[in-house]
Scaffold this active site. Structure first.
Site, short mmCIF file in Angstrom:
data_model
loop_
_atom_site.label_atom_id
_atom_site.label_comp_id
_atom_site.label_asym_id
_atom_site.label_seq_id
_atom_site.Cartn_x
_atom_site.Cartn_y
_atom_site.Cartn_z
N HIS A 122 0.75 -1.05 -0.14
CA HIS A 122 0.09 -0.24 -0.01
C HIS A 122 0.92 1.07 0.13
O HIS A 122 2.06 1.21 0.60
CB HIS A 122 -0.93 -0.17 1.43
CG HIS A 122 -1.86 0.93 1.45
ND1 HIS A 122 -1.77 2.31 1.79
CD2 HIS A 122 -3.31 0.90 1.24
CE1 HIS A 122 -2.79 2.96 1.93
NE2 HIS A 122 -3.78 2.19 1.54
N ASP A 199 2.69 -5.07 8.00
CA ASP A 199 1.56 -3.95 7.94
C ASP A 199 0.33 -5.00 7.98
O ASP A 199 -0.10 -5.73 7.06
CB ASP A 199 1.65 -3.37 6.46
CG ASP A 199 0.23 -2.78 6.01
OD1 ASP A 199 -0.61 -2.89 6.77
OD2 ASP A 199 0.25 -1.83 5.10
N GLN A 202 -4.65 -5.38 6.46
CA GLN A 202 -5.75 -6.75 6.10
C GLN A 202 -5.67 -7.87 6.57
O GLN A 202 -6.04 -8.70 6.10
CB GLN A 202 -5.43 -6.27 4.72
CG GLN A 202 -5.63 -5.16 3.89
CD GLN A 202 -7.04 -4.71 4.07
OE1 GLN A 202 -7.97 -5.42 4.18
NE2 GLN A 202 -7.16 -3.24 3.66
N LYS A 225 -10.65 -0.74 10.28
CA LYS A 225 -10.83 -2.06 9.44
C LYS A 225 -11.37 -3.14 10.27
O LYS A 225 -11.48 -4.27 9.69
CB LYS A 225 -9.63 -2.17 8.79
CG LYS A 225 -9.34 -1.16 7.55
CD LYS A 225 -7.86 -1.49 6.69
CE LYS A 225 -7.37 -0.24 6.10
NZ LYS A 225 -8.04 0.11 4.95
N CYS A 361 -4.51 2.37 -3.74
CA CYS A 361 -3.54 3.00 -3.23
C CYS A 361 -2.36 2.03 -3.24
O CYS A 361 -1.45 1.75 -2.06
CB CYS A 361 -3.93 3.34 -1.62
SG CYS A 361 -4.84 4.46 -1.38
N1 PMP Z 1 -1.75 -0.74 4.56
C1 PMP Z 1 -2.89 -1.77 3.90
C2 PMP Z 1 -2.63 -3.07 3.39
C3 PMP Z 1 -4.06 -1.08 3.66
O1 PMP Z 1 -5.16 -1.84 3.14
C4 PMP Z 1 -4.39 0.33 4.14
C5 PMP Z 1 -5.85 0.91 3.84
N2 PMP Z 1 -6.36 0.57 2.87
C6 PMP Z 1 -3.57 0.91 4.86
C7 PMP Z 1 -2.09 0.41 4.91
C8 PMP Z 1 -3.66 2.34 5.31
O2 PMP Z 1 -4.64 2.18 6.37
P1 PMP Z 1 -5.06 3.68 6.91
O3 PMP Z 1 -5.50 4.24 5.98
O4 PMP Z 1 -6.10 3.11 7.98
O5 PMP Z 1 -3.94 4.18 7.65
#
Ligand code: PMP
Length: 403
Positions: A122, A199, A202, A225, A361
């Site tokens: 991401h 990270d 997910q 999430k 993203c």
């Molecule tokens: N890493 C991953 C794998 C994600 O899916 C996301 C959210 N789509 C993020 C980081 C960023 O999370 P947040 O916007 O809640 O900081």
């Protein structure tokens, strides 16, 4: 097992309609809906215990502090961290990674040092490290994918050299819905004495995570999430590394003494929690984790995996369907013929079906496939087979319109 139809009743938003149709919410990888107990926990905290934490001698401040620190204990137990002070509350995954990149970067990285990330990260696990390319002159090394869109372990091994200082990779891809064998990746990094950040944005909502078993040096995730509120997230870090890292932000709470000549910093976890924390968010996040634990994360995983298999079987029957990667969890990315993902998404929306379209993203991964983006359906504990059926029927209907 639990009954997803009954559980749905606890999520007020799932009862609403959009465009006069029943809402089918399949955008859970972006954010999950909130059960009533979490919504009520926020109201309850503001109604009955609101006061700034840590600094007050009065009744309410002590109550708020107690609940905030209990929330930290709930998180600790949920991910099985060794110590409560290894759990730092942040605004979310993004802030947690920025904290580690900035602070670890300042404390340990120099020009020419290398940080390994992967092709399926991401943006929030790419850009914070890229900022260090600009600021410090570090180099980013990228783990490529194999032909079957998995992280290439052998290529990863070959990236290590005497300049490698850090590895930062995702547990589960938000685009491909594939879970990486991160334990193996961590073990390889540790053979080189290199710390690893996972990270978990997910993964934590969909599977049991034990940070000690993984031996992750850092593990990060977002509250929103996993059925918690927005604006609250977690950074887990091993005590010995966190203690050696410089603070991220300066301000109240993270200090021991402040003099113009010299300031000394507070102990963990407060050293990394400058300013008034989102204690209400933390209390509500703990409620969300308790909610998940009461259902059982293994039961949730089993239900979501069943839904994913059920969806894959049906999606594969749709002519010109292309599914990216080999989803094993809760998200499926796909394209149908040359229908633009935004068109498919917009038309599904009109049917009451909320899915996500675009680059999610993760532009480097989307560029790797040479596509404009994907359509992504992602599941949570409250989704049902009927919703998958509706998705499939919706896609078929749109595909017909496009001939
Ligand atoms: N890493 C991953 C794998 C994600 O899916 C996301 C959210 N789509 C993020 C980081 C960023 O999370 P947040 O916007 O809640 O900081």
């Amino acid at each position: 097992m639990y009954n997803p139809y009954e559980i749905r009743e606890e999520f007020p938003i799932l009862q609403r309609e959009v465009y006069g149709k029943k809402l089918i919410y399949l955008d859970n990888a972006a954010t999950t809906q909130k059960p009533l107990c979490v919504i009520e926990a926020i109201t309850e905290a503001y109604t009955n215990v609101n006061a700034n934490v840590h600094r007050g001698v009065h009744f309410l401040s002590q109550k708020a502090t107690e609940q905030y620190e209990d929330a930290r204990e709930t998180v600790r137990a949920f991910i099985n961290a060794r110590h409560r002070h290894e759990v730092i509350f942040t605004r979310g995954t993004t802030e947690s990674i920025n904290l580690v990149a900035a602070s670890f970067g300042e404390s340990f990285l120099q020009s020419g040092d290398e940080v390994i990330v992967s092709t399926m990260e991401h943006h929030s696990n790419i850009v914070p490290w890229q900022l260090l390319v600009e600021r410090i002159g570090i180099k980013l090394r990228v783990i490529p994918l194999t032909a079957d869109t998995k992280l290439d372990v052998e290529a990863y091994r070959a990236l290590f050299n005497e300049k490698t200082r850090f590895v930062s990779i995702t547990h589960t891809s938000n685009v491909l819905g594939v879970t990486n064998p991160v334990k193996e990746f961590i073990n390889i990094a540790h053979e080189h004495n290199v710390p690893v950040l996972i990270d978990g944005a997910q993964s934590v909502p969909h599977k049991k995570v034990d940070v000690q078993e993984l031996d992750a040096d850092f593990f990060v995730f977002s509250g929103h999430k996993i059925y918690g509120p927005t604006g609250i997230g977690v950074l887990y870090g091993k005590e010995e590394i966190l203690n050696r890292m410089s603070p991220y932000q300066g301000g109240g709470e993270m200090i021991q003494t402040v003099r113009f000549e010299k300031t000394t910093f507070n102990e963990l976890p407060y050293k990394f929690e400058a300013g008034t924390p989102d204690y209400v968010g933390a209390i509500a996040l703990a409620k969300a984790l308790d909610f998940v634990s009461a259902i059982g994360i293994e039961n949730i995983a089993a239900h979501e995996q069943y839904l994913t298999r059920y969806a894959l079987e049906q999606l594969k029957e749709i002519p010109a369907m292309h599914i990216f990667g080999q989803p094993d969890g809760s998200a499926i990315s796909f394209l149908v013929g040359d229908i633009h993902p935004a068109d498919l998404g917009t038309l599904l929306d009109r049917l009451g079906i909320a899915i996500r379209t675009g680059h999610h993203c993760a532009q480097p991964l989307i560029d790797y496939f040479g596509i404009p983006g994907t359509v992504r359906a992602s599941f949570a504990l409250y989704n049902t087979c009927e919703e998958v059926d509706a998705l499939v029927a919706g896609i078929n209907r749109v595909a017909k319109m496009f001939g």
